[in-house]
Design a protein around this motif. Structure first.
Motif, short mmCIF file in Angstrom:
data_model
loop_
_atom_site.label_atom_id
_atom_site.label_comp_id
_atom_site.label_asym_id
_atom_site.label_seq_id
_atom_site.Cartn_x
_atom_site.Cartn_y
_atom_site.Cartn_z
N ILE A 101 0.83 -1.21 0.00
CA ILE A 101 0.00 0.00 0.00
C ILE A 101 0.87 1.25 0.00
CG2 ILE A 101 -1.63 1.34 1.38
CD1 ILE A 101 -2.89 -1.32 2.25
N PHE A 102 1.87 1.28 0.85
CA PHE A 102 2.71 2.48 0.94
C PHE A 102 3.62 2.61 -0.29
CE2 PHE A 102 1.39 2.27 5.33
CZ PHE A 102 1.33 3.60 5.70
N CYS A 103 4.18 1.52 -0.76
CA CYS A 103 5.05 1.60 -1.93
C CYS A 103 4.24 1.95 -3.18
CB CYS A 103 5.78 0.27 -2.13
SG CYS A 103 6.97 -0.12 -0.83
N PHE A 104 3.05 1.40 -3.31
CA PHE A 104 2.21 1.74 -4.45
C PHE A 104 1.78 3.21 -4.38
CE2 PHE A 104 -2.00 1.93 -6.54
CZ PHE A 104 -1.63 1.51 -7.81
N GLY A 105 1.52 3.70 -3.16
CA GLY A 105 1.19 5.11 -3.01
C GLY A 105 2.33 6.02 -3.45
N MET A 106 3.56 5.66 -3.09
CA MET A 106 4.71 6.46 -3.55
C MET A 106 4.85 6.41 -5.06
SD MET A 106 7.77 6.01 -0.73
CE MET A 106 7.62 4.26 -0.44
N SER A 107 4.59 5.25 -5.64
CA SER A 107 4.68 5.13 -7.10
C SER A 107 3.63 5.99 -7.79
CB SER A 107 4.52 3.67 -7.49
OG SER A 107 4.49 3.51 -8.89
N ARG A 108 2.41 5.97 -7.28
CA ARG A 108 1.35 6.78 -7.89
C ARG A 108 1.62 8.27 -7.73
NH1 ARG A 108 -1.08 4.42 -11.68
NH2 ARG A 108 -2.66 6.06 -11.54
N TYR A 109 2.15 8.68 -6.58
CA TYR A 109 2.49 10.09 -6.42
C TYR A 109 3.60 10.48 -7.38
CZ TYR A 109 4.08 14.47 -4.48
OH TYR A 109 4.46 15.79 -4.35
N SER A 110 4.54 9.58 -7.63
CA SER A 110 5.59 9.86 -8.60
C SER A 110 4.99 10.12 -9.98
CB SER A 110 6.57 8.69 -8.66
OG SER A 110 7.45 8.81 -9.75
N MET A 111 4.01 9.31 -10.38
CA MET A 111 3.37 9.53 -11.68
C MET A 111 2.61 10.84 -11.71
SD MET A 111 2.04 5.63 -12.32
CE MET A 111 1.29 6.05 -13.89
#
Length: 435
Positions: free
Chosen positions: A414-424
């Protein structure tokens, strides 16, 4: 020859929908899943594999038990509800050990402190992540590390205040000395001033202020920290401190001054050439041999320092790649405008380099957050292995295997996917071309 008259249509034909294969879901499937024979075969094999996994795992998840006091009780409930020989997930182990997974062995009566620190973390990150918020909130973001340290570890508040005052002293020295002697000497004077403040002034001032206005919380030793609380502390500190350090290292590696360039190259190549586990062992065991007798150095602080140095070396190389991608004309334009080195980096060069490097930087951050589970090597209880082993050491839950790992992996995802989406999101926001 007979006369022929040309025919011209006088009315427009009504619009018609494109063929079924050229619109909607069918078009997407044709382009992405069945564009060729090989692509179609791989699609079919992938679907069959997913169906097999779902068919195998679905009964185990469907027979989940959420309320039980032991693994034996979980199995009895599964057998009584779905029949003998049936297997099911015992999520009751997560429910029964929820506080252990989140806080480790943090005192239960003090749980409000890390909870408050986490809520304030969201407030501190808001002006950094979202530019629409008032920029004055950035002052709270700057003061948050000291406040979070006081809330989580406790002790007197004035220790954190005097530590932050050291940065203020460094900023004042940089402001006044930089105008007189230049930026390089100003930075050196700022570092020296802050270090002198912390070594000789901070402790007496903190003691005096604590006697006048006692603001004190119960001290919690670092060996009580564990679970996701420890991962968040290590990950957030590593992310927050490694980015500016990585920027300085990347600039130092591209510097024309031989001593600075050689030092940065040696540091980066050494750190990138050894595993993180080696650095954690060094921080935990070998560092004590180089400290004076009787010196105590908090283990969590040592881990944060090593994780930060490790991440900074990788970020430095990512940012160096971004700097190499900037056209030479941008540097020449900064020189033509009469900007000095630091202004050119701050206003022209570094914003472009950081924008190019966003995917790589976020990738390093995600890897850093997942690597916080390696703290089990030095005796700290991470949420993946440390807490799971502690839970299984309890006789009531001895034999539980998959549930703790699935739960920890889900939280990390959840946290790693959140960082990835914020990067996009950030890449799209900073995109200046219209291709």
């Amino acid at each position: 020859m007979a006369d022929t008259d040309a025919f011209f249509r006088t009315e427009m034909l009504p619009p018609k929908e494109p063929p079924l294969s050229q619109r909607g879901v069918w078009k997407w499937m044709h382009e992405n899943m069945f564009s060729s024979i090989g692509s179609g075969a791989l699609t079919v094999l992938g679907i069959l594999f997913v169906l097999y996994v779902l068919a195998s795992a679905f009964p185990w998840f469907a027979h989940s038990v959420w309320h039980a006091d032991s693994l034996r009780q979980c199995r009895d409930i599964v057998h009584k509800t779905w029949g003998p020989g049936t297997d099911g997930a015992c999520w009751a182990v997560i429910r029964a050990n929820w506080n252990l997974y989140l806080y480790g062995f943090y005192p239960m009566e003090q749980i409000w402190r890390p909870n408050l620190a986490f809520l304030l973390l969201l407030v501190a990150l808001s002006p950094i992540l979202f530019s629409r918020l008032p920029r004055k909130m950035i002052w709270f973001s700057a003061c948050y590390p000291a406040l979070a340290y006081w809330l989580i570890w406790g002790g007197t508040l004035w220790i954190s205040v005097t530590i932050m005052a050291g940065f203020a002293v460094g900023a004042l020295v940089l402001r006044f000395l930089g105008r007189i002697a230049g930026t390089a000497l100003g930075v050196g004077g700022a570092v020296l001033g802050a270090v002198l403040w912390w070594l000789f002034v901070a402790a007496p001032v903190a003691t005096a202020l604590a006697d006048i206005v006692p603001l004190h919380l119960t001290f919690v030793p670092s060996d009580k920290l564990g679970g996701f609380l420890l991962s968040f502390i290590t990950g957030m500190c590593g992310i927050g401190f490694s980015l500016p350090m990585g920027i300085l290292l990347s600039l130092g590696r591209r510097s024309d001054m031989p001593i600075i360039k050689t030092s940065c190259v040696l540091f980066i190549e050494f750190v990138r050439g050894v595993p993180l586990i080696t650095l954690l062992f060094t921080a935990s065991f070998l560092l004590a041999y180089f400290l004076p007798p009787g010196t105590t150095f908090d283990l969590v602080l040592r881990v944060i320092i090593m994780v930060t140095l490790f991440s900074a070396a990788y970020i430095a190389e990512v940012i160096r790649g971004g700097l190499a991608a900037i056209p030479r004309g941008q540097f020449e334009a900064a020189d033509a405008l009469g900007l000095d080195y630091w202004k050119a980096q701050r206003l022209i060069v570094m914003p472009q380099a950081l924008k190019i490097s966003i995917p790589g930087i976020v990738g390093v951050f995600i890897g850093l957050f997942k690597d916080t589970t390696l703290v089990i090597i030095v005796g700290l209880l991470d949420p993946l292995m440390g807490i799971s082993n502690a839970v299984r050491a309890n006789v009531a839950w001895n034999g539980v295997y998959w549930e703790p790992y699935i739960f920890a992996a889900t939280i990390f995802f959840i946290f790693c996917f959140g960082m990835s989406r914020y990067s996009m999101y950030l890449e799209g926001k900073l995109k200046t071309d219209h291709r």
